[in-house]
Design an enzyme around this catalytic site. Sequence first.
Site, PDB file in Angstrom:
ATOM      1  N   SER A 276       0.913  -1.366  -0.070  1.00 17.03           N
ATOM      2  CA  SER A 276       0.109  -0.005  -0.076  1.00 17.03           C
ATOM      3  C   SER A 276       0.901   1.201  -0.002  1.00 17.03           C
ATOM      4  O   SER A 276       0.264   2.441  -0.389  1.00 17.03           O
ATOM      5  CB  SER A 276      -0.768   0.021   1.200  1.00 17.03           C
ATOM      6  OG  SER A 276      -0.153  -0.062   2.290  1.00 17.03           O
ATOM      7  N   ASP A 525      -3.244   6.597  11.898  1.00 22.63           N
ATOM      8  CA  ASP A 525      -2.129   6.084  10.952  1.00 22.63           C
ATOM      9  C   ASP A 525      -0.920   6.777  10.779  1.00 22.63           C
ATOM     10  O   ASP A 525      -0.993   7.991  10.429  1.00 22.63           O
ATOM     11  CB  ASP A 525      -2.907   6.106   9.458  1.00 22.63           C
ATOM     12  CG  ASP A 525      -2.011   5.746   8.556  1.00 22.63           C
ATOM     13  OD1 ASP A 525      -1.103   5.166   8.796  1.00 22.63           O
ATOM     14  OD2 ASP A 525      -2.164   5.534   7.326  1.00 22.63           O
ATOM     15  N   HIS A 528       1.204   5.553   6.674  1.00 19.97           N
ATOM     16  CA  HIS A 528       1.255   5.969   5.168  1.00 19.97           C
ATOM     17  C   HIS A 528       1.374   7.590   5.353  1.00 19.97           C
ATOM     18  O   HIS A 528       1.623   8.352   6.483  1.00 19.97           O
ATOM     19  CB  HIS A 528      -0.213   5.629   4.747  1.00 19.97           C
ATOM     20  CG  HIS A 528      -0.308   4.305   4.634  1.00 19.97           C
ATOM     21  ND1 HIS A 528      -0.991   3.380   5.547  1.00 19.97           N
ATOM     22  CD2 HIS A 528      -0.172   3.467   3.352  1.00 19.97           C
ATOM     23  CE1 HIS A 528      -0.738   2.168   5.013  1.00 19.97           C
ATOM     24  NE2 HIS A 528      -0.454   2.339   3.806  1.00 19.97           N
TER      25      HIS A 528
END
Length: 558
Positions: A276, A525, A528
């Site tokens: 990802s 998060d 990312h």
Amino acid sequence: MALVKSPKGFTGIPVLPKSISSIVVSVGGLALFLIFASWLLISYPVGPTVHGYLFTGSGSSPLLGPNNNSKNESVILLPRDSPPDMDDKIPSSGSVFSNFSSSEEITQPILPGLFNGSQSVEGGEMGVETEVNDKTPDSASNKTEEISLPYPPLSIGEGETGVETGASDKTPDSSSNKTQEISMPSPPLSQNPSKTDSGGCDLYHGNWFFDSSGPLYTNNTCPIITQMQNCQGNGRPDKDYESWRWKPSQCVLPRFDAKKFLELMRGKTLAFIGDSVARNQMESMLCLLWQVEVPKNRGNRHMQRWFFKSTSVMIVRIWSSWLVHQTSDPFDFAPKGVSKLHLDAPDEGFMEFLPKFDVVVLSSGHWFAKQSVYILNNEIVGGQLWWPDKSRPMKVNNIEAFGISTETILTAISTYPNYTGLTIVRSFSPDHYEGGAWNTGGSCTGKVKPATELVENGFTNIMHEKQVTGFNRAVQKSNNGSKLRLMDITEAFGYRHDGHPGPFRNPDPNKKTKRGPHGEPPPQDCLHWCMPGPVDTWNEIVLEIIHREYGDSETSPA
């Protein structure tokens, strides 16, 4: 004239015979209409592929164990020093390059009630995307954005204490940052020259400086940002993280020039392959290019493909969790369901397409936190979160497995017949969970500018070391004329704890974004990268590496 009797006794309806010529004209007109409609759909697709981020081939998700159909049972809690990824697999099998004009699409409706404050979404990151046309979307509408449910990743550090631990959740005064620079030490991470790109100055040691001109795009001028990385769209109040740019110590790295990139890559294909974080970088590249030309969606169920008609440039993304061969079939004493990684065999799902690619950017590492079994020479040699027989010695752990996999995939690429392209290995991307893992109090909340000191992360360092070792070994084996380059961003991005979504992972207005009464952080998060944000620098470096291979270097002396 024939009459057709009505079953209810009504007067018969006359049936007029048609001449052969009128039938031929009708059929011919219908055929012309179908041909024209098909050409119209191929040339002007209605919208982009909904990639959907399907579950992995093993039937598992990044959060749940293999073949687990219950949301409330057998949730795998990974160790705090090994984060999972937050993406789901797009199958990459099938002959998808046979027709570059394919416009096959997958569409799914937006699911109601996706977001619920601080709830932890199980089952991995489910991507749900609406149609996107070739026009820039209205900034007031979210209908053209992909909406993804986040699976919070685990920490890869022991807790980065001492890094702005007293930072608040307030938005900083941007005027105080305009002349500030965040410097890095100049000694390289490795003395082996094969680890970096060839020629030019060292791109990976320098400092972050605040550029008041801001980013090259916004969340309102790029319609393909995954919702979880759309930090401004999710309500993040500060914006300075978008404007810090990277300056190597010995030269100046230019801002990304989309027109120059497209011209340099004329007639070529660039493929992002991996997890990802690869998707994160690919979307950044598309957003940068989108500002000068809206690409045509040529994706299908196997891979994402975006075509820039003016220069015949194709940007591709293929999902590959570990970059090596993976199966869920039973093997020796490992049962069906759990992922088995053949560390000495590449992922054949994308290898067959290599001759079609001119530049490949690889991303991997974080999925080695996921439950898996390691196989070498047809023998089970280790596992992660799986080792049922404690009496058996485990020869390979997840860190060693990552190093072996790096050597395997790069050796396979560099010796693959008919592939002579440029392969860029983006080094291990650091996370910034401070004080614990995502589920044990780890946080990057309140980080609003780059760190002034780099706090060492033992797990990141050893993963980076194993990756560099695997890279150098593959370089020594290379014999097919392909070029291997290491894009060594790990240390530089260790300073960018401000560049992650943090708690701003979705647009839910009721989500928790600040610490609780006892200091507990909200779900977030810290793996990312926000878009726009630091991840755009990766593509500035990619452009510079490509320039060094296919044209003159764009960097100038410092």
